[in-house]
Design a protein around this motif. Structure first.
Motif, PDB file in Angstrom:
ATOM      1  N   CYS A 127      49.395  29.347  37.200  1.00  0.00           N
ATOM      2  CA  CYS A 127      50.715  28.726  37.142  1.00  0.00           C
ATOM      3  C   CYS A 127      51.061  28.187  38.519  1.00  0.00           C
ATOM      4  O   CYS A 127      50.894  28.874  39.524  1.00  0.00           O
ATOM      5  CB  CYS A 127      51.769  29.730  36.683  1.00  0.00           C
ATOM      6  SG  CYS A 127      53.383  28.980  36.421  1.00  0.00           S
ATOM      7  N   SER A 157      48.891  27.219  32.686  1.00  0.00           N
ATOM      8  CA  SER A 157      47.811  26.985  31.729  1.00  0.00           C
ATOM      9  C   SER A 157      47.331  28.359  31.291  1.00  0.00           C
ATOM     10  O   SER A 157      47.397  29.323  32.051  1.00  0.00           O
ATOM     11  CB  SER A 157      46.674  26.164  32.337  1.00  0.00           C
ATOM     12  OG  SER A 157      46.079  26.846  33.407  1.00  0.00           O
ATOM     13  N   TYR A 179      44.037  21.731  25.685  1.00  0.00           N
ATOM     14  CA  TYR A 179      42.974  21.182  26.522  1.00  0.00           C
ATOM     15  C   TYR A 179      41.732  20.972  25.679  1.00  0.00           C
ATOM     16  O   TYR A 179      41.371  21.833  24.867  1.00  0.00           O
ATOM     17  CB  TYR A 179      42.639  22.126  27.678  1.00  0.00           C
ATOM     18  CG  TYR A 179      43.759  22.279  28.684  1.00  0.00           C
ATOM     19  CD1 TYR A 179      44.411  21.177  29.213  1.00  0.00           C
ATOM     20  CD2 TYR A 179      44.161  23.528  29.106  1.00  0.00           C
ATOM     21  CE1 TYR A 179      45.432  21.311  30.128  1.00  0.00           C
ATOM     22  CE2 TYR A 179      45.180  23.678  30.025  1.00  0.00           C
ATOM     23  CZ  TYR A 179      45.813  22.569  30.534  1.00  0.00           C
ATOM     24  OH  TYR A 179      46.824  22.711  31.441  1.00  0.00           O
ATOM     25  N   PRO A 219      39.500  25.199  32.247  1.00  0.00           N
ATOM     26  CA  PRO A 219      40.868  24.699  32.084  1.00  0.00           C
ATOM     27  C   PRO A 219      41.942  25.515  32.783  1.00  0.00           C
ATOM     28  O   PRO A 219      43.071  25.081  32.865  1.00  0.00           O
ATOM     29  CB  PRO A 219      41.067  24.733  30.567  1.00  0.00           C
ATOM     30  CG  PRO A 219      40.109  25.727  30.073  1.00  0.00           C
ATOM     31  CD  PRO A 219      38.945  25.715  31.017  1.00  0.00           C
ATOM     32  N   LYS A 220      41.593  26.690  33.339  1.00  0.00           N
ATOM     33  CA  LYS A 220      42.646  27.455  34.004  1.00  0.00           C
ATOM     34  C   LYS A 220      43.153  26.755  35.260  1.00  0.00           C
ATOM     35  O   LYS A 220      44.203  27.084  35.771  1.00  0.00           O
ATOM     36  CB  LYS A 220      42.193  28.879  34.306  1.00  0.00           C
ATOM     37  CG  LYS A 220      41.195  29.038  35.408  1.00  0.00           C
ATOM     38  CD  LYS A 220      40.889  30.515  35.579  1.00  0.00           C
ATOM     39  CE  LYS A 220      39.946  30.745  36.731  1.00  0.00           C
ATOM     40  NZ  LYS A 220      39.666  32.153  36.918  1.00  0.00           N
ATOM     41  N   GLY A 267      48.450  24.109  28.019  1.00  0.00           N
ATOM     42  CA  GLY A 267      49.329  24.021  29.170  1.00  0.00           C
ATOM     43  C   GLY A 267      50.588  23.294  28.756  1.00  0.00           C
ATOM     44  O   GLY A 267      50.649  22.717  27.670  1.00  0.00           O
ATOM     45  N   ARG A 276      43.083  26.789  24.440  1.00  0.00           N
ATOM     46  CA  ARG A 276      43.520  26.721  25.835  1.00  0.00           C
ATOM     47  C   ARG A 276      44.582  25.633  25.921  1.00  0.00           C
ATOM     48  O   ARG A 276      44.363  24.520  25.451  1.00  0.00           O
ATOM     49  CB  ARG A 276      42.353  26.432  26.761  1.00  0.00           C
ATOM     50  CG  ARG A 276      41.366  27.586  26.796  1.00  0.00           C
ATOM     51  CD  ARG A 276      40.299  27.372  27.853  1.00  0.00           C
ATOM     52  NE  ARG A 276      39.406  28.499  27.903  1.00  0.00           N
ATOM     53  CZ  ARG A 276      39.549  29.541  28.721  1.00  0.00           C
ATOM     54  NH1 ARG A 276      40.563  29.589  29.536  1.00  0.00           N
ATOM     55  NH2 ARG A 276      38.690  30.533  28.707  1.00  0.00           N
ATOM     56  N   CYS A 317      43.632  23.415  35.230  1.00  0.00           N
ATOM     57  CA  CYS A 317      44.172  22.151  34.745  1.00  0.00           C
ATOM     58  C   CYS A 317      45.681  22.226  34.654  1.00  0.00           C
ATOM     59  O   CYS A 317      46.225  22.642  33.637  1.00  0.00           O
ATOM     60  CB  CYS A 317      43.584  21.798  33.382  1.00  0.00           C
ATOM     61  SG  CYS A 317      41.837  21.495  33.438  1.00  0.00           S
ATOM     62  N   LEU A 318      46.346  21.877  35.706  1.00  0.00           N
ATOM     63  CA  LEU A 318      47.800  21.869  35.709  1.00  0.00           C
ATOM     64  C   LEU A 318      48.258  20.414  35.670  1.00  0.00           C
ATOM     65  O   LEU A 318      47.936  19.622  36.550  1.00  0.00           O
ATOM     66  CB  LEU A 318      48.333  22.569  36.960  1.00  0.00           C
ATOM     67  CG  LEU A 318      47.909  24.030  37.107  1.00  0.00           C
ATOM     68  CD1 LEU A 318      48.359  24.578  38.457  1.00  0.00           C
ATOM     69  CD2 LEU A 318      48.484  24.872  35.990  1.00  0.00           C
TER      70      LEU A 318
END
Length: 186
Positions: free
Chosen positions: A82, A123, A164, A171-172, A143, A141, A174-175
């Motif tokens: 985050c 995410s 995602y 993807p963690k 966000g 996954r 991917c903000l």
């Protein structure tokens, strides 16, 4: 294993209720018992989350609290990452708080109602879905702009989420909001 369940914050509580007695009862007690039958065993999942709360300028505390049961139109997300938005920096510094009104409108307020839950650029992975949810499933996954996401889990509505694609390897990280912040600052 039990250890991984405990580490994830999921707790199971089994309540044993006495079996129905075959002895005679008064008619009033018997009538109440018939209207409210009890099951011999009842399971309830108690899930807790850790959440960071801003209690004064530049000061967070970590609290543990019970996650309420999902409504039929909600999803539960395990947060993997985050970010902090430029609109939250003034709250962190103790200058003002951003009041979100709807999905796109916001205003600033000088009096900050501490404690404040920050973070709206998460995410994560969907770990539970309400009964009416059809566009998302457990394991997706996602966000999106979800307030109060400096937490281990968050409940939200699907309208705020973007799935995602499976082609994204990690993807963690991917903000989506940093791009929005950049475009708003220019």
């Amino acid at each position: 294993s039990y250890l991984s369940i405990l580490r994830s914050g999921v707790f199971f509580l089994m309540i044993r209720r006495p079996p129905r007695s075959t002895q005679s009862r008064s008619s009033a007690a018997s009538d109440v018992y018939k209207r409210q039958p009890l099951k011999p065993y009842q399971w309830r999942i108690i899930m807790k989350r850790k959440v960071a709360k801003l209690i004064s300028p530049k000061t967070f505390i970590i609290e543990q609290e019970e996650i309420p049961p999902l409504k039929k139109d909600q999803v539960l997300i395990k947060i993997e990452a985050c970010g902090i938005c430029h609109t939250e920096m003034s709250t962190y510094l103790g200058e003002s708080v951003t009041i979100i009104e709807g999905l796109e409108n916001y205003r600033f307020q000088k009096d900050i109602p501490y404690p404040v839950e920050l973070g709206h650029e998460p995410s994560g992975i969907i770990v539970d879905v309400g009964s009416d949810i059809t566009d998302f499933k457990i394991g997706d996954r996602v966000g999106g702009p979800i307030d109060g996401s400096f937490a281990s889990y968050i409940i939200t509505i699907p309208k705020k989420l973007v799935k995602y694609p499976d082609s994204i390897e990690n993807p963690k990280y991917c903000l989506a909001e940093p791009l929005g912040c950049i475009s708003n600052m220019v």
